[in-house]
Design an enzyme around this catalytic site. Structure first.
Site, PDB file in Angstrom:
ATOM      1  N   GLU A 188       3.975  12.755  69.912  1.00  0.00           N
ATOM      2  CA  GLU A 188       2.595  13.232  70.026  1.00  0.00           C
ATOM      3  C   GLU A 188       1.586  12.091  70.035  1.00  0.00           C
ATOM      4  O   GLU A 188       1.830  11.012  69.502  1.00  0.00           O
ATOM      5  CB  GLU A 188       2.254  14.203  68.892  1.00  0.00           C
ATOM      6  CG  GLU A 188       2.204  13.591  67.516  1.00  0.00           C
ATOM      7  CD  GLU A 188       1.759  14.583  66.448  1.00  0.00           C
ATOM      8  OE1 GLU A 188       0.755  15.292  66.659  1.00  0.00           O
ATOM      9  OE2 GLU A 188       2.419  14.643  65.395  1.00  0.00           O
ATOM     10  N   GLU A 191      -1.370  23.825  61.884  1.00  0.00           N
ATOM     11  CA  GLU A 191      -1.305  22.586  61.107  1.00  0.00           C
ATOM     12  C   GLU A 191      -2.724  22.154  60.753  1.00  0.00           C
ATOM     13  O   GLU A 191      -3.235  21.162  61.241  1.00  0.00           O
ATOM     14  CB  GLU A 191      -0.578  21.485  61.895  1.00  0.00           C
ATOM     15  CG  GLU A 191      -0.199  20.302  61.010  1.00  0.00           C
ATOM     16  CD  GLU A 191       0.212  19.068  61.799  1.00  0.00           C
ATOM     17  OE1 GLU A 191       1.119  18.360  61.353  1.00  0.00           O
ATOM     18  OE2 GLU A 191      -0.391  18.811  62.868  1.00  0.00           O
TER      19      GLU A 191
END
Length: 260
Positions: A143, A240
């Protein structure tokens, strides 16, 4: 249909990690993810997953000092052996827990003169991880992280993620797209997801700025979730975020999707 996971590293922190599995189930989640699960044994986690009929979708390879301001493991040339040991640990957990994807955090370069060397090391280590996880039928993801929260992070844009994918050209490798991080970098998340859903192995979200739950920042999540649903993306979407208030108070966004 959208499928959501609870990230147990940030949600339900009102209780110990071992107790967050039951809390997530009671709140309506059927799947969870954990940033770094290694404070618990794989057997203990498996017991909780089985007890509450939960799927563990994703976790990360250990990143050493990354969250404490250090450079992490995956990109640091002098830490290649340590990274390989971390991958071996991850394999031990993955063999029992069977996640769909494992995330390799690229890390930071705090000496700009070494950036190219760090990027080369990261790509080599990413290939090593792919070779370790692929035989288990597990996707490898990586990511981009915003440089406001993590200065020096070596992958911090959509274009960089696409470049790594194109250069390595591995069918087992995908992007982990974090809406919060990319919104912090000023990226056009809706357009990117619509155009590149087939290259995304996992999505995570928090509102921007602040990294709270939907409704605490400026991101239009009704529209964002609609774009994801129409994009053809069929993977999981990880909540998240850092709840403003208690975790249960932060879950109003989940109500329309509770039946999924």
């Amino acid at each position: 249909m959208l499928n959501f996971t609870a990230n147990l590293s940030l949600l339900f922190t009102e209780v110990a990690l071992i107790d967050r599995f039951s809390a997530a189930k009671q709140a309506g989640f059927n799947a969870v993810e954990i940033q770094f699960p290694y404070e618990l044994s794989a057997a203990a986690i498996k017991g909780k997953l089985d007890e509450y009929d939960l799927k563990l979708v994703l976790f990360n390879v250990d990143a050493a000092d990354l969250l404490q301001g250090g450079e992490g493991l995956a990109c640091v040339p002098e830490k290649c052996n340590q990274f390989r040991l971390a991958v071996a640990q991850t394999v031990d957990y993955a063999e029992l827990l069977k996640p769909e994807a494992i995330n390799v955090l690229p890390g930071r370069c705090l000496d700009k003169s070494r950036l190219e060397h760090y990027l080369k090391t990261f790509k080599e280590n990413l290939c090593f991880a792919i070779e370790a996880f692929s035989p288990l039928g597990i996707k490898t993801v990586f990511e981009a992280v915003n440089t406001h929260d993590m200065p020096g992070f070596i992958v911090h844009s959509e274009s960089q993620m696409l470049s790594v994918l194109a250069e390595l050209n591995r069918p087992e490798l995908f992007m982990q797209y974090d809406i919060y991080h990319m919104q912090m970098m000023g990226e056009k998340s809706e357009k990117f997801i619509a155009e590149h859903a087939d290259k995304i192995g996992h999505i995570q979200f928090a509102d921007c700025p602040g990294r709270g739950q939907p409704g605490t920042g400026r991101t239009d999540f009704n529209r964002m979730f609609s774009v994801i649903e129409k994009s053809g993306y069929s993977g999981w979407i990880g909540a998240e975020y850092k709840p403003v208030g208690t975790t249960l108070e932060s879950l109003n966004w989940l109500t329309p999707y509770a039946s999924t």
